[in-house]
Design an enzyme around this catalytic site. Structure first.
Site, mmCIF file in Angstrom:
data_model
loop_
_atom_site.group_PDB
_atom_site.id
_atom_site.type_symbol
_atom_site.label_atom_id
_atom_site.label_comp_id
_atom_site.label_asym_id
_atom_site.label_seq_id
_atom_site.Cartn_x
_atom_site.Cartn_y
_atom_site.Cartn_z
ATOM 1 C CG ASP A 1 48.992 41.990 36.910
ATOM 2 O OD1 ASP A 1 49.019 43.178 37.320
ATOM 3 O OD2 ASP A 1 47.946 41.311 36.830
ATOM 4 C CG ASN B 1 48.529 43.191 40.455
ATOM 5 O OD1 ASN B 1 47.950 44.272 40.550
ATOM 6 N ND2 ASN B 1 47.923 42.091 40.038
ATOM 7 C CG PHE C 1 46.613 48.489 38.595
ATOM 8 C CD1 PHE C 1 47.099 47.333 38.010
ATOM 9 C CD2 PHE C 1 47.501 49.308 39.293
ATOM 10 C CE1 PHE C 1 48.448 46.991 38.111
ATOM 11 C CE2 PHE C 1 48.847 48.982 39.395
ATOM 12 C CZ PHE C 1 49.317 47.817 38.800
ATOM 13 C CG ASN C 2 44.871 45.294 34.776
ATOM 14 O OD1 ASN C 2 45.859 45.204 35.505
ATOM 15 N ND2 ASN C 2 43.880 44.429 34.810
ATOM 16 C CG HIS D 1 39.249 43.245 39.977
ATOM 17 N ND1 HIS D 1 38.275 44.229 40.058
ATOM 18 C CD2 HIS D 1 40.080 43.439 41.035
ATOM 19 C CE1 HIS D 1 38.511 44.990 41.126
ATOM 20 N NE2 HIS D 1 39.593 44.537 41.738
ATOM 21 C CG ASP D 2 42.684 39.696 37.241
ATOM 22 O OD1 ASP D 2 43.729 39.696 37.912
ATOM 23 O OD2 ASP D 2 42.255 40.695 36.638
ATOM 24 C CB THR E 1 44.048 38.847 34.335
ATOM 25 O OG1 THR E 1 45.314 38.201 34.577
ATOM 26 C CG2 THR E 1 43.077 37.862 33.718
ATOM 27 C CG ASP F 1 46.470 38.679 38.061
ATOM 28 O OD1 ASP F 1 46.374 39.505 38.981
ATOM 29 O OD2 ASP F 1 46.541 38.989 36.857
HETATM 30 O O1 RIB Z 1 42.079 46.933 38.737
HETATM 31 C C1 RIB Z 1 42.104 45.544 38.992
HETATM 32 C C2 RIB Z 1 43.136 44.866 38.147
HETATM 33 O O2 RIB Z 1 44.424 45.373 38.451
HETATM 34 C C3 RIB Z 1 43.240 43.353 38.419
HETATM 35 O O3 RIB Z 1 43.686 42.718 37.262
HETATM 36 C C4 RIB Z 1 44.274 43.278 39.485
HETATM 37 O O4 RIB Z 1 44.942 42.002 39.506
HETATM 38 C C5 RIB Z 1 45.224 44.344 39.038
HETATM 39 O O5 RIB Z 1 46.074 43.774 38.036
HETATM 40 CA CA CA Z 2 45.665 41.322 37.385
#
Ligand code: RIB
Ligand code: CA
Length: 315
Positions: free
Chosen positions: A14, A43, A169-170, A243-244, A128, A19
Site C-alpha cells: 500500500d 495508507n 496500522f496494517n 517498516h516494510d 506490507t 512500501d
Molecule cells: O504500521 C506500519 C505499516 O503501516 C507499514 O506497512 C506502513 O507502510 C503502513 O502500511
Molecule cells: Ca505499508
C-alpha cells in the site's frame, strides 16, 4: 531489474513511503525474483496506492513486472487511510512523473492466483499493507493458497501499537484479514513494530541515498525526508522507521531477522484493543505456535542490503 533465478515472490503493498523502499529492495536484489506486485487500500485509497506502485517501479526502471489493484476496503469496517503519515498522495515529498506503465487489467487477487498456480516453484507472498488481498486469496482460491511457500507480513507487534495503543496500522485496518492469515495453517512470518522501529532512516542514511546524485537516490532521500517530518510531528520520533523493507530483507537473507515460533492471535472484539496481535512469547497459554515472530534485527546488515539494491537499480 535483474533477470535472476532468485526465490519467486509477490509483493502486496500500500505505497506508502516504506512500501516504496520494500519494492526497490525486492526489485534490486537477485536473490528474489519479483513475479508481480499487487496493491491494497491502506495508507491511501487503492487508486493512490496503485498509482504510487507504478510510479516507483517506473522510476526504478523495473519492466515486465505486472502490477494489479486488489481490494479497495477492508473485509469489515471502513477504510481509514494514514494521510497524516504518508500525505494526500500516499507518497508525498518527492516530485514524481506520471506512471509509465499501465496497471494490469486483472484484479490483484486474481493476479496473485495466476502467478502462484503458474509458478515453477512455491511462491513467497510478502505483504506490507493490510492483509485484505492475502485473506481474499486464501478464502476465494484455497487451491492457490495451498501452494504458497510462506506468507511474510509486516504488521502487528509483540509490544505496543502505533495506530491505537495496542494496534499496528496494517492489522488494525483489517483485523479479520489478519485473523484469516494467522489461522490458515500456512507458514507465516510476522515482522512487527518491535523490530521495525529499530530501522531508523537517520540523516546519515538519507545522505547516503542522496550521495550519488541519481534520480532514484534523490527520490529515496526526499521520501525519507518527508517521512521524517511526519513521524516527528505525529509520534515524536527523531528518525522515521522503515517498516516494510524488513519483510523483504527477511526473505532475501533470513540471517538479518531473528524469529521465534510463537502463538499469535488477533483481537477482533476488544473495546480498546481491536486489531492487537496477541503474541504468546512465553507460552503462557495452550495455543500452538502459528507464526515465526521477528524478535531481532541486524540493523547494519539491513541498511547495507537496501542500499546495495538501490545502487544496483541506479546502474
Ligand atoms: O504500521 C506500519 C505499516 O503501516 C507499514 O506497512 C506502513 O507502510 C503502513 O502500511
Ligand atoms: Ca505499508
Amino acid at each position: 531489474m535483474r533477470e535472476s533465478g532468485g526465490r519467486p515472490v509477490i509483493v502486496d503493498c500500500d505505497p506508502g513511503h516504506d512500501d516504496a523502499l520494500a519494492l526497490l529492495l525486492a526489485a534490486g536484489d537477485d536473490r528474489v525474483r519479483l513475479l508481480g506486485v499487487t496493491t491494497v487500500a491502506g495508507n491511501q485509497t487503492l487508486e493512490k496506492t496503485t498509482r504510487n506502485a507504478l510510479k516507483v517501479l517506473g522510476l526504478a526502471g523495473v519492466a515486465g513486472v505486472p502490477v494489479a489493484a486488489g481490494r479497495d476496503r477492508p473485509l469489515s469496517g471502513e477504510l481509514n487511510v494514514a494521510e497524516d503519515i504518508h500525505g494526500s498522495s500516499g507518497l508525498d515529498g518527492p516530485v514524481l512523473d506520471l506512471p509509465v506503465a499501465e496497471v494490469a487489467d486483472v484484479d490483484g487477487v486474481e493476479l496473485m492466483r495466476r502467478l502462484i498456480v503458474g509458478s515453477d516453484e512455491p511462491v513467497t507472498l510478502i505483504a506490507t499493507g493490510p492483509l485484505t488481498n492475502v485473506a481474499a486469496l486464501l478464502t476465494e482460491h484455497p487451491e492457490a493458497g495451498a501452494r504458497v511457500r510462506r506468507i511474510v507480513f509486516m504488521g502487528g507487534s509483540t509490544g505496543r501499537g502505533n495506530t491505537t495503543p495496542y494496534g499496528e496500522f496494517n492489522i488494525v485496518t483489517d483485523p479479520e484479514a489478519a485473523d484469516i492469515v494467522l489461522r490458515s495453517g500456512l507458514p507465516v512470518t510476522m515482522i512487527g513494530l518491535n523490530v521495525t522501529h529499530q530501522a531508523l532512516a537517520t540523516e546519515e542514511i538519507i545522505a547516503e541515498f542522496r550521495a550519488p546524485g541519481t534520480r532514484l537516490g534523490e527520490f529515496c532521500a526526499d521520501l525519507m525526508t518527508f517521512f521524517a517530518s511526519t513521524y516527528l510531528r505525529v509520534f515524536g520520533f527523531e528518525h522515521p522507521p522503515v517498516h516494510d523493507p524488513i519483510a523483504v530483507a527477511s526473505v532475501i537473507d533470513p540471517r538479518i531477522v531473528r524469529t521465534v515460533a510463537a502463538p499469535v492471535a488477533v483481537e477482533l472484539s476488544g473495546t480498546y484493543t481491536r486489531g492487537a496481535t496477541v503474541v504468546d512469547l512465553h507460552r503462557r497459554t495452550d495455543r500452538d505456535p502459528n507464526a515465526e515472530v521477528a524478535v531481532g534485527l541486524d540493523v547494519d546488515a539491513f541498511w547495507r542490503l537496501l542500499m546495495a539494491s538501490v545502487r544496483h537499480l541506479e546502474k
